[in-house]
Design an enzyme around this catalytic site. Structure first.
Site, PDB file in Angstrom:
ATOM      1  N   TRP A 160     -16.359  17.064   7.047  1.00 46.87           N
ATOM      2  CA  TRP A 160     -16.972  17.832   5.964  1.00 46.87           C
ATOM      3  C   TRP A 160     -16.164  17.772   4.672  1.00 46.87           C
ATOM      4  O   TRP A 160     -15.887  18.793   4.051  1.00 46.87           O
ATOM      5  CB  TRP A 160     -17.182  19.299   6.379  1.00 46.87           C
ATOM      6  CG  TRP A 160     -17.966  19.478   7.624  1.00 46.87           C
ATOM      7  CD1 TRP A 160     -17.554  20.076   8.780  1.00 46.87           C
ATOM      8  CD2 TRP A 160     -19.320  19.057   7.869  1.00 46.87           C
ATOM      9  NE1 TRP A 160     -18.546  20.056   9.724  1.00 46.87           N
ATOM     10  CE2 TRP A 160     -19.651  19.426   9.199  1.00 46.87           C
ATOM     11  CE3 TRP A 160     -20.284  18.398   7.085  1.00 46.87           C
ATOM     12  CZ2 TRP A 160     -20.893  19.167   9.754  1.00 46.87           C
ATOM     13  CZ3 TRP A 160     -21.512  18.126   7.658  1.00 46.87           C
ATOM     14  CH2 TRP A 160     -21.808  18.515   8.966  1.00 46.87           C
ATOM     15  N   ARG A 284     -49.765  31.889 -12.373  1.00 49.51           N
ATOM     16  CA  ARG A 284     -50.725  31.871 -11.275  1.00 49.51           C
ATOM     17  C   ARG A 284     -51.647  33.101 -11.351  1.00 49.51           C
ATOM     18  O   ARG A 284     -51.158  34.225 -11.562  1.00 49.51           O
ATOM     19  CB  ARG A 284     -49.966  31.867  -9.944  1.00 49.51           C
ATOM     20  CG  ARG A 284     -50.823  31.967  -8.709  1.00 49.51           C
ATOM     21  CD  ARG A 284     -51.572  30.693  -8.452  1.00 49.51           C
ATOM     22  NE  ARG A 284     -52.161  30.703  -7.108  1.00 49.51           N
ATOM     23  CZ  ARG A 284     -53.004  29.793  -6.675  1.00 49.51           C
ATOM     24  NH1 ARG A 284     -53.354  28.779  -7.460  1.00 49.51           N
ATOM     25  NH2 ARG A 284     -53.499  29.864  -5.460  1.00 49.51           N
ATOM     26  N   ILE A 353     -43.389  33.662  -3.584  1.00 53.77           N
ATOM     27  CA  ILE A 353     -44.204  33.856  -4.782  1.00 53.77           C
ATOM     28  C   ILE A 353     -44.982  32.587  -5.113  1.00 53.77           C
ATOM     29  O   ILE A 353     -46.145  32.641  -5.551  1.00 53.77           O
ATOM     30  CB  ILE A 353     -43.310  34.280  -5.968  1.00 53.77           C
ATOM     31  CG1 ILE A 353     -42.840  35.735  -5.776  1.00 53.77           C
ATOM     32  CG2 ILE A 353     -44.052  34.136  -7.301  1.00 53.77           C
ATOM     33  CD1 ILE A 353     -41.803  36.193  -6.783  1.00 53.77           C
ATOM     34  N   GLY A 356     -48.277  28.330  -1.238  1.00 55.62           N
ATOM     35  CA  GLY A 356     -48.306  26.991  -0.649  1.00 55.62           C
ATOM     36  C   GLY A 356     -47.617  25.943  -1.511  1.00 55.62           C
ATOM     37  O   GLY A 356     -47.058  24.967  -0.989  1.00 55.62           O
ATOM     38  N   GLU A 379     -17.000  27.319   2.714  1.00 54.84           N
ATOM     39  CA  GLU A 379     -15.788  28.118   2.495  1.00 54.84           C
ATOM     40  C   GLU A 379     -15.727  29.341   3.409  1.00 54.84           C
ATOM     41  O   GLU A 379     -15.211  30.392   3.036  1.00 54.84           O
ATOM     42  CB  GLU A 379     -15.665  28.569   1.028  1.00 54.84           C
ATOM     43  CG  GLU A 379     -15.966  27.502   0.001  1.00 54.84           C
ATOM     44  CD  GLU A 379     -14.946  26.372  -0.013  1.00 54.84           C
ATOM     45  OE1 GLU A 379     -14.296  26.152   1.014  1.00 54.84           O
ATOM     46  OE2 GLU A 379     -14.826  25.704  -1.035  1.00 54.84           O
ATOM     47  N   GLU A 383     -19.743  35.538   8.939  1.00 55.09           N
ATOM     48  CA  GLU A 383     -18.982  36.254   9.973  1.00 55.09           C
ATOM     49  C   GLU A 383     -17.484  36.237   9.671  1.00 55.09           C
ATOM     50  O   GLU A 383     -16.781  37.233   9.861  1.00 55.09           O
ATOM     51  CB  GLU A 383     -19.262  35.620  11.342  1.00 55.09           C
ATOM     52  CG  GLU A 383     -20.668  35.876  11.888  1.00 55.09           C
ATOM     53  CD  GLU A 383     -21.753  35.126  11.136  1.00 55.09           C
ATOM     54  OE1 GLU A 383     -22.898  35.611  11.124  1.00 55.09           O
ATOM     55  OE2 GLU A 383     -21.453  34.055  10.541  1.00 55.09           O
TER      56      GLU A 383
END
Length: 401
Positions: A160, A284, A353, A356, A379, A383
């Site tokens: 990584w 919309r 919002i 589709g 980073e 948890e």
């Protein structure tokens, strides 16, 4: 947006820098980001533009050719860049962690050698802690360095690496038992090495191989790689700080800066998601009116904006705490945790919002929806942040007697 995520108390220089970066993001990043991301193409033209702006030297002291700015200035710039495309902010994040570690912990020779070239963007940094079987347990590192005369021989596999291919300097954390008797706590027998290499993939120097890019769900464009060390020889003067056994503490100091950066990225992505959501809600129409006029959508927008504002405030607080010279692991952990979680929620609300159309690759929110999850683990997972926060709170509120 003009109204959200404002930062009080900035100097004229800070405001000028941020205005320049914001203008660059609006003109040079946002219009091309989605196309580059879909092609998983490294944004070379954007990176060249950031180099021209001097951003690779933003936090590097002026004596080494940098701008000598604060972590707060850097974090606010990252917020703006992530608003345009999170992958670009990742390109400069690892660079700055390495530059910060050099500034704080490097020998004078190491600073003189690396920092001017890093400030100019001629050397690009990456850092490496994780390994294939490691996860969050840094103490379980198995990569090892063994002294051989004036050199160390490094063996192991790392995982990584952001900028793994494009970087020319990698700060690598490995185990080094020299001078540390058996039974020494694992974190006291780790050392950071400064590994110089050629950019690219394959064998980039004898004993060091960077395989091809890891194919990811999101966070594309920036190269994320493995790193394989097989008899890699590193001069002893490339031990960060000149002494073994300090690597864990050096890396954790750098990661605190990285966590503020990830918080800033979360803030930037959330801001962009809110911008897209509030804009689409006014375009919309359903049931004879803008969907922004429906109470359910207004509730979503209210929640999204509040989360953007709260995450930004915590990120700024964590950066200012670090700039003051105070310990900030509590604030950085809180900021990273809150900003990444809120980012995910704000992006999902903006996605909802869009209905589709949010599922279509033609719309920018689709890209953000795939990018946001990386912040939940980068980073340190949520948890891990909660463990850090909990332990620090118990230190602060320990009962007496």
């Amino acid at each position: 947006m003009a109204r959200l995520a404002q930062t009080a108390g900035l100097t004229d220089i800070q405001q000028e820098i941020l205005s320049t970066v914001r203008d660059f993001v609006d003109k040079e990043i946002i219009p091309v980001a989605t196309g580059l991301e879909h092609r998983d193409e490294y944004p070379q033209q954007i990176v060249d533009g950031l180099k021209e702006l001097g951003l690779f030297g933003l936090m590097i002291p002026e004596e080494y050719g940098g701008l000598g700015e604060s972590l707060l200035t850097y974090a606010l710039c990252v917020e703006e860049i992530a608003r345009g495309w999170m992958s670009v902010s990742g390109i400069i994040n690892t660079h700055f962690i390495v530059a910060y570690m050099l500034k704080q912990h490097g020998t004078q020779e190491q600073k003189d050698h690396f920092l001017p070239k890093m400030a100019a963007g001629d050397i690009r940094g990456a850092f490496s802690m994780s390994e294939p079987g490691l996860g969050s347990d840094v103490s379980a590192i198995t990569s090892k360095a063994v002294r051989d005369g004036d050199e160390y021989v490094l063996n192991g596999q790392k995982m990584w690496l952001t900028n793994g291919g494009t970087s020319s300097l990698v700060a690598v954390l490995v185990r080094s038992d020299e001078g540390h008797p058996e039974g020494t706590a694992p974190h006291k027998s780790m050392t950071t090495f400064l590994v110089e290499k050629e950019p690219g993939f394959g064998e980039v120097r004898p004993g060091l191989t960077i395989p091809g890019k890891i194919d990811k769900m999101g966070y594309k464009g920036v190269d994320t790689t493995e790193m394989i060390m097989d008899g890699l020889r590193i001069p002893a003067d490339r031990v960060l700080g000149g002494a073994t056994g300090r690597g864990f503490y050096q890396m954790m100091d750098g990661v605190e800066v990285g966590r503020v950066n990830v918080a800033a990225r979360g803030c930037g992505v959330a801001q962009r998601a809110f911008e897209l959501g509030v804009s689409y809600a006014q375009q919309r129409h359903t049931f004879g009116k803008q969907i922004a006029q429906h109470q359910a959508i207004q509730f979503k927008l209210a929640e999204m904006a509040t989360k953007v504002e709260a995450a930004h405030a915590m990120m700024v607080n964590a950066a200012r705490k670090k700039d003051s010279g105070e310990r900030n692991d509590l604030e950085a952990g809180m900021a990273k945790y809150l900003a990444s979680e809120y980012c995910k929620e704000v992006v999902e609300d903006a996605f909802r919002i869009h209905g589709g159309y949010g599922f279509s690759k033609e719309y920018e929110i689709e890209r953000l929806y795939r990018e946001a999850p990386m912040l939940l683990i980068g980073e340190g997972t949520a948890e891990i942040q909660k463990m850090i926060i909990g332990r620090r709170l118990l230190e602060e509120y320990r009962l007496q007697g």
